[in-house]
Design an enzyme around this catalytic site. Structure first.
Site, PDB file in Angstrom:
ATOM      1  CD  GLU A 457      -1.368   0.134   3.596  1.00 39.38           C
ATOM      2  OE1 GLU A 457      -2.247   0.944   3.504  1.00 39.38           O
ATOM      3  OE2 GLU A 457      -1.205  -0.354   4.872  1.00 39.38           O
ATOM      4  CD  GLU A 466       2.399   8.751  -0.182  1.00 36.96           C
ATOM      5  OE1 GLU A 466       2.656   7.621   0.228  1.00 36.96           O
ATOM      6  OE2 GLU A 466       1.529   9.754   0.146  1.00 36.96           O
TER       7      GLU A 466
END
Lengths: 658, 658
Positions: A457, A466
């Site tokens: 995740e 990210e």
């Protein structure tokens, strides 16, 4: 008094005002309005007959001295209405000078009274150069006073035939110089505020009458600094019992204004004679009779106020998600850098609460397990990369239990602090035989065996922001050639928005870097001008034989809906959608967003200078994902209708560390 | 060797280059060009066959190692030509990646060689987003290297039929997204440099062929950062003797390029076989025969070079005024504040040398005296307000002598330092009986008698910008009711200009204040896009009974000539014209400028963001003169085609002290 007492409601929208005429006795005028349950009045500060060029020496004829009300009464209950005759773009030089002098005197007086806001008269259609110059000068020196520029929601010319405005998107009458539609009142506002450089103390008060513009046109205002809506009594219909009410579209619009903190002001003559009150006799000057509280006659505008209060009370109470989000609305946050920085316990705590997200993961792992092994004889190797404090480990084990499959789990986590929690969790849950904790960066780990399933995740609001692609490219070394990555792909989305508040917040930093940075933000008072479009897609695993190229370039063309008219683009809202496994997806792209999920807000990419998109024009956006030896960054530029500089060259202002 | 040796000529334009093909032996290629009297070559740095995606490992096939030429040879005689196949906006991702990698390698190599400039290939018409992004990234890190973007003066599509371009101002083919004319090559440049944020190291090299665009279109380039013009052999005609020559329009254009420091580069195959040289055999590879200097064959492009040199030598030598001005061209100066500051002796010295100006004043005083008194019986009282070191006193006395009139002169001067000089002048000239020196600010002086004539020279480049109106309003107290002011009126003028160099100089201060300041500047490399228009007029004396209102507001509409196409406006050139007395005027407004006068350069009002004016659109400018208790300032804003913020609100950045 407020429209309603809702627990925890701190919205400005619960206060409702009344626009009143000039009175020598403002004390009485205010008391009358407060007696009628209004919270404040919008009142002229000067005798409307006053003209400096005709007057004698001495102070202007203000509505009473500052002593007639207490300082807190002035500031809480009075919005100063600047003289309506003020016309700074008159062709007559004397009229201009009278206007400038009066406006300055009135604003100075309003400042002396510590008023919170003043209402400025409507500018001429697309002819407001001198007016805006004068207001801009005064804005430079204002401390707290807010200036509300009065703008009709529908230009008076289009209001003549009831309802026509709704259909009229052509705004056929055009300014001979700029070619802009003269009858689109949003254009008046846009010219004025552009001249005043988007000053944060300049906002809009919209006049609402019986006509509403097209839905697209209306929608633009959501992203503008709207503080007040002046609802005219002429906007109201009459219900069966003779009481005022609003059309369905008006109701929806007013309700949406409430949710954007906009205060309602009722204005005009009463047109509904209810409760035996004859509004032609019951004015603020009349003496007390037929009174509400024994002191004043019932306020003639009270039936309108009551209807507004009814709309306010009728709103659904906020959902749990809304209550969580309310404090974050339109608030700029720096995106997380979980790869470079270690997250704090608080952050893990918050994200772990997002049960919807982990339910989706559990579904995905379940489906993958069912596909992967036909029966429960084989042990499946599942690696959670970026395990944090363990929520994906738990979701995976639950999925295995549900599927009746045996799992061997590796929980890989680079943050040594999270690893501590992970160990205790495993002990607590008795998972020692099932789960191996690996305290290591997944890009460097030497796995003892190959995985069947890789669960992660690592997604940010914009999907790849990210650095999920770089991490998973590194981790796929220990995935079997036919192994599964959950997520299996993710796509970023972007769309142009009007976001006046966000723009001003970025601008207030007063440097270039903040205009070239992306922000995580709960977009609320923004107008999404066109549906978001796909930007970049990443798929996992991606076995290429060599290094995977995660650089991307995309050119996007946004067409605004035909009924929008022109609009101002302050930047772009970014979102993502991820395919976890087959038909199990997760995302925040507005049209397909997973409900009841709060782990991700949108991402906002600002523009250094807002781009004006004329009606019927398209907006062309270029977006790059650039990859250097130690960082990843985005660059973006607009090439139509205007050409912007390329933002964030070389990631000089904003980047994500590898 | 330079095109000519002109005394004091330091123009870059005296160097001429040759564009050459790729050669393994760049040493020989350079020697051959230098032997042909060229000063430099424009040469590819890499084998044009090279493509990174097809190649083997190892360094790119550069044209020789850095050692084949000395560092000073590389830097003085070679402009690096980036591979012409580079196409960063190709729809093919591999082609784009090859292009990006190669461009970066070549620019890095050029930096290693300390080249002064590199020539970048022409971008796609209005489709240069990725190319500009890549160049913009590299511009952030360049030390001294200049990048010349190659732009055809006439789009190839319009060159097909000879001469058509000259008439074609419609550029009918439009970009479907932006609506911009695809065939106007200036638009390509404008999009590219806008994306690169007007970087000062990015400039233009224009390809010149047989077609020239319309005069208006051509004129735009004067204000752009033009460094080189690549004149193709196909641009040349053949004269009676078989030699190459250029059309009259080409000649004029090339000559104007010389005066703007633009270097000429000759390119293409020789099409003129003169001096018995057959250009098909005489190439850089052929061995020495029929040589110029015994080492090389005569260079096939030499006849073209000789023609260019002929044009260069043919230019008129600079006039005295030009020699004075040359050092000030396009150089920003803060305007004088003679009211707040005292001028220095040096400044007086310079301005007193402007004999044209004082001749005009003498003419005006002479005419006024002739009108004022019918015979020489009366003594006329003449006051020079702001007498400085006395030039107007001298001009007035000379006019009186010429007119046979008797004068009593008061010389009023607030600068005590100038007063010292004034006293010595009077003693030296024996004017003690004629002239009374008053050391005082004219706004405060108590005059012993009323004047017939008030003479002043308080004008700035924009007329009123040194506060002549305020000073003369103060001084008119001691002017007789029927007295004369010289000047009797003055008017400011303003017009939009392309001024890339000035814009970059303002930008380099990196703050808002410099974008809101007016500068005195000798406008040279600028393009005046529309004739200047009148702004403000002041008349003297002005007996109003009360205080004179010197605030002004003017809205101006500029229409660009039809044949210009689109243009970029960096700001406005300001000028003045003064009526000294009746038909005696003085001024710098270009169309009526007083010749041979050097006291005033123009004034430049910048725009914080250049405004793109699409072909056929008008530019609307608002201009204000604002007056406060202690200062006077201008504010300005553009409202069409774009809306700018109001510049210099409240004089926050730029003002003139009272």
């Amino acid at each position: 008094m407020p429209l309603a007492q809702r627990s925890g409601d701190s919205s400005e929208a619960r206060y409702c005002g009344a626009e009143v005429g000039f009175s020598d006795d403002i004390q009485n005028a205010l008391a009358f309005a407060l007696g009628g349950q209004f919270d404040f009045i919008v009142a002229p500060l000067t005798d409307p007959e006053y003209r400096p060029s005709e007057g004698k020496a001495g102070p202007p004829p203000f509505a009473g001295s500052d002593l007639v009300l207490s300082p807190s009464q002035w500031s809480s209950h009075v919005v100063g209405k600047m003289s309506a005759w003020i016309d700074l773009d008159s062709p007559d030089a004397v009229a201009r000078q009278d206007a400038e002098l009066t406006l300055k005197q009135e604003l100075s007086w309003a400042t002396h009274l510590s008023l919170q806001a003043c209402l400025l008269p409507t500018p001429r259609p697309l002819e407001c150069g001198n007016y805006a110059r004068c207001v801009n000068q005064m804005l430079q020196g204002l401390s707290n006073l807010q200036l509300w520029l009065r703008i009709p929601l529908v230009a008076p010319e289009l209001q003549s035939v009831e309802g026509t405005a709704e259909e009229d998107v052509a705004f056929l009458k055009r300014d001979p110089v700029s070619g802009k539609p003269l009858n689109d009142s949003w254009e008046w506002w846009n010219m004025f505020r552009s001249l005043c450089e988007h000053h944060s103390q300049l906002s809009v008060a919209l006049d609402i009458t019986a006509s509403l513009p097209s839905p697209g046109s209306l929608k633009r205002w959501t992203g503008e600094p709207l503080r007040a809506a002046i609802v005219h009594t002429s906007a109201f219909l009459t219900n069966k019992r003779g009481y005022p009410c609003l059309s369905k579209r008006h109701q929806n619009f007013i309700t949406s204004l409430f949710s954007h903190n906009v205060q309602i002001i009722v204005s005009g003559e009463s047109m509904h004679h209810v409760d035996g009150i004859d509004p032609t006799t019951a004015s603020s000057e009349s003496s007390a009779n037929g009174s509400d509280d024994g002191l004043f006659p019932k306020h003639p505008l009270k039936p309108y106020l009551e209807y507004i209060a009814y709309l306010y009370r009728r709103m659904d109470p906020p959902t749990e998600q809304e209550r969580f989000e309310i404090g974050y609305r339109d608030f700029l946050q720096a995106p997380l850098q979980p790869l470079m920085d270690n997250l704090e316990a608080q952050t893990y705590e918050t994200f772990e609460k997002d049960s919807t997200k982990y339910t989706q993961y559990q579904k995905a792992v379940f489906a993958a397990l069912m596909d992967r092994v036909p029966d429960d004889e084989t042990t499946v190797v599942l690696m959670v990369v970026g395990a944090g404090r363990g929520p994906l480990v738990r979701a995976s084990l639950q999925a295995a239990k549900q599927a009746g499959r045996r799992l061997r789990v590796y929980a890989v986590e680079k943050n040594p602090n999270a690893v501590v929690t992970l160990h205790s969790l495993i002990k607590l849950e008795g998972w020692e035989d099932l789960v191996t904790v690996v305290s290591c960066d997944m890009r460097e780990w030497n796995a003892p065996e190959q995985a069947d399933i890789l669960v992660s995740e690592l997604l940010g609001s914009f999907g790849d922001n990210e650095l999920s692609p770089e991490c998973l490219d590194g981790a796929q070394r220990f995935l079997k050639p036919d192994g599964i990555s959950i997520p299996s792909s993710y796509t970023s989305y972007i769309g142009p928005i009007t976001a006046s508040k966000l723009y001003n917040d970025v601008k207030s930093y007063n440097d270039l870097a903040h205009f070239e940075t992306a922000y995580v933000v709960k977009l609320h008072s923004v107008s999404r001008l066109a549906p978001p479009q796909e930007v970049f897609t990443f798929e996992h695993p991606k076995f290429t034989g060599g290094k995977v190229d995660n650089r991307r370039y995309k050119k996007l063309l946004f067409e605004l809906p035909e009924d929008t008219g022109s609009a101002l683009v302050h930047g772009f809202g970014g979102y993502f959608d991820a395919v976890l496994y087959k038909d199990v997806h997760l995302g925040i792209e507005p049209s397909t967003a997973t409900p009841n999920m709060f782990s991700w807000f949108a991402i906002f990419f600002p523009l250094r200078r807002p781009v004006y998109v004329p009606a019927g024009s398209a907006l062309e956006l270029h977006f790059w994902r650039c990859v250097g030896p130690s960082k990843v960054w985005y660059e973006w530029a607009v090439t139509s209708p205007d050409v912007s500089p390329v933002h964030n060259a070389n990631g000089r202002s904003y980047w994500v560390g590898l």
